[in-house]
Structures are given as C-alpha cells and as structure tokens.
Motif scaffolding. Structure first.
Motif, short mmCIF file in Angstrom:
data_model
loop_
_atom_site.label_atom_id
_atom_site.label_comp_id
_atom_site.label_asym_id
_atom_site.label_seq_id
_atom_site.Cartn_x
_atom_site.Cartn_y
_atom_site.Cartn_z
N PHE A 1 0.84 -1.39 -0.02
CA PHE A 1 0.07 -0.04 0.03
C PHE A 1 1.00 1.26 0.00
CE2 PHE A 1 -2.58 -2.98 2.17
CZ PHE A 1 -3.79 -2.88 1.26
N LYS B 1 -5.35 2.35 8.33
CA LYS B 1 -5.59 1.24 9.15
C LYS B 1 -4.39 0.28 8.70
CE LYS B 1 -8.63 -2.80 9.77
NZ LYS B 1 -10.01 -3.23 9.18
N ALA B 2 -3.84 0.26 7.40
CA ALA B 2 -2.57 -0.60 6.94
C ALA B 2 -1.43 -0.32 7.91
CB ALA B 2 -2.47 -0.43 5.48
N LYS B 3 -1.29 1.15 7.77
CA LYS B 3 -0.17 1.56 8.72
C LYS B 3 -0.12 1.03 10.23
CE LYS B 3 0.19 6.10 8.47
NZ LYS B 3 0.63 7.54 8.50
N TYR C 1 -5.45 2.92 4.08
CA TYR C 1 -4.11 3.29 4.28
C TYR C 1 -3.87 3.63 5.87
CZ TYR C 1 0.69 4.93 3.83
OH TYR C 1 1.89 5.26 4.21
N LEU D 1 -7.81 -6.64 5.46
CA LEU D 1 -6.40 -6.49 5.88
C LEU D 1 -5.88 -7.39 6.54
CD1 LEU D 1 -5.85 -2.80 6.45
CD2 LEU D 1 -5.32 -4.12 4.45
N PHE E 1 1.29 -7.69 4.20
CA PHE E 1 1.42 -6.50 3.35
C PHE E 1 2.23 -5.36 3.70
CE2 PHE E 1 -2.01 -5.58 6.46
CZ PHE E 1 -1.54 -4.35 6.89
N PHE F 1 0.70 -2.60 10.02
CA PHE F 1 2.05 -2.84 9.66
C PHE F 1 2.84 -2.59 10.76
CE2 PHE F 1 6.11 -1.14 7.58
CZ PHE F 1 6.48 -2.35 7.17
#
Length: 283
Positions: free
Chosen positions: A162, A274-276, A272, A208, A214, A279
């Motif tokens: 992402f 949420k992905a951060k 993004y 996710l 990811f 991660f």
C-alpha cells in the motif's frame, strides 16, 4: 580469500578451502595455487542463507539461496500488484531469485502467462488451479487478481503493498502520461472514477487481517525485511519503474490539487491509515 562465510538469519558459519580444483590450479599455475582452492558444504540449518567472501577488510555477498519455511508449506504467494506502490520492484525480486512464477496483467498484455490466458480468459479456472498445484507455482501476481481469493482461499498466501494515496495518485498520473500518452490534466485524472480509490478496489473484498503479508511503499526496505522473515525467502532490494529517484520520494504539488485528490480518495485514505497501524504493530 581462504574461507567461505555462510550467513543464516541469526548465525554464520565459516567454511575453509576444502575442495581440490586442479582445473583452477592448472590455469593459475604461475601463482603456485594450493589444490584445495574450492568450497563444498551442506547447509546445517533449514533457513535462507547468504554466501560471502572476505576480501581485505570487506565482506562481499556473492549469492543468496532461498528456503521456504515450514509455516508457508510451499503455498503459492498471490501478489495483488497495486500500480505505483513498488510492486514492479517486488515482482522483479521474485524473478531475481528464480521463483516459479505466473502473471496476470490482462488478456492482451504480453506479460500475462499463457496458462492464465488459456484458463482465466477462456472461462476455465479449474485449469489454472490444477496447473498451479501440479507445477508447484510459488508466486502468482497481477493487478486485478483479488478474485483469485475464491480459487486459492485455502492455500494462497495473499500479499500486497500500500502507498499513501495522494502520492500514489500523482505517481500513477505521471506514469500514464509518460508511458500511455494520457492527454488530460491531473485534475481530470484524479476525479475520474476509474482512478479513484484504486487500492480499495483492487484488494476488493479482502480484509487486511486476511493478508499473509502487506508492506508500505514509504517503508519499502523494512517491508521487504518483514516479508523475507515471514517467508524464509531472500528477496533482494531492487528499485525499478520509478518516477522519482527513490520509491520513498514524494511529489510536490499544489495544495488545491492535493485537496481535490483527497476528496476523491476517502476510502483509500482510511484503508492506508488502517494498514499503517497494522504494519507497524507487526514489525
């Protein structure tokens, strides 16, 4: 150089010259070379490893050998390649270590594998599944392959990268102008529904938490390290197909256009963020 350095994830092993190479001795006979001038060894650990030689005061990497950890169980990696997120660099890394790969970039794209054209685009999906299993395909990548999740739900290891949405949109615009002669302005591009919320649409219904891995474009090196640790592979750090000098570099753009892009990519911005969070909790 009198020893080979074998580096595993946490330890290293030094292998002395132990193989007689009379062909080398003959070719370098004027140097009075010892017949034992080669290396032979058997890896002692079930891990990916790197082979190095020491020259003067520097250690030089000469090769990497990948090993799938048992937790991946040789299951195929399904890579959803979101445009302008360092996906081409990631795909080239898979090619570099010579994984058994397949690609789907559309029916008429020359990068799309023949078996994909003869199965997915010929309405015979079972043919692809059988091919992947029979040929032990390790890496299957493409832009719009999130719907492969139904086919490989039980065995596929889904992964993607992402990128901060505003920078990704600008980068994709620069890409289509340069490579596809896109004739319109950035303002028109970023309000075209086909180019809005691309990250959300390409991962489609996949949550996710369901991704095996990811990464984040802005932290590509750390992402690659996490991927290698998770899989036992050694994907090399490669940067290709860049619009800027580094994949982490940002585009500078007027505030009003940034606001316009933001307003048309709200779903991607939420995704993004949420992905951060996930991660950085993982690393």
């Amino acid at each position: 150089m009198k020893e080979l350095i074998v580096r595993y994830q946490y330890v290293e092993e030094k292998i002395p010259l132990n193989q007689e190479r009379f062909d080398v001795v003959e070719s370098l006979r004027y140097l009075d070379v010892n017949p034992c001038c080669g290396f032979s060894f058997t890896p002692q650990r079930k891990e990916s490893l790197t082979l190095c030689l020491q020259r003067n005061h520097s250690v030089i990497e000469i090769a990497s050998i990948a090993y799938f950890k048992e937790k991946t169980d040789n299951r195929p990696i399904i890579f959803i390649h979101i445009p302008k997120t360092a996906g081409t660099s990631f795909r080239n890394a898979a090619n570099e270590i010579e994984l058994r790969t397949l690609y789907d970039y559309g029916e008429n794209n020359p990068e799309t594998s023949d078996i994909i054209k003869n199965s997915i685009y010929a309405n015979d999906r079972h043919l692809l599944f059988d091919y992947v299993m029979t040929n032990e395909i390790q890496f299957l990548g493409g832009h719009e392959i999130s719907d492969y999740s139904a086919m490989f739900n039980e065995i596929g290891l889904f992964c993607t990268f992402f990128r901060e949405p505003i920078q990704r949109v600008i980068s994709e615009y620069q890409h289509v102008v340069k490579h596809y002669d896109y004739p319109h302005s950035l303002e028109i591009f970023c309000t075209d529904p086909a180019f809005c919320n691309r990250q959300t649409r390409l991962v489609n219904h996949l949550d996710l938490e369901s991704f095996f891995f990811f990464g984040l474009t802005e932290d590509y090196k750390a992402s690659l390290s996490l991927f290698n640790t998770s899989t036992g592979l050694i994907f090399p750090y490669i940067e290709t197909n860049l619009g800027r000098e580094k994949c982490e570099d940002e585009w500078s753009i007027d505030t009003d256009i940034i606001d316009l892009i933001r307003s048309h990519n709200q779903e991607d911005l939420l995704l993004y963020e949420k992905a951060k969070e996930i991660f950085y909790n993982r690393i």
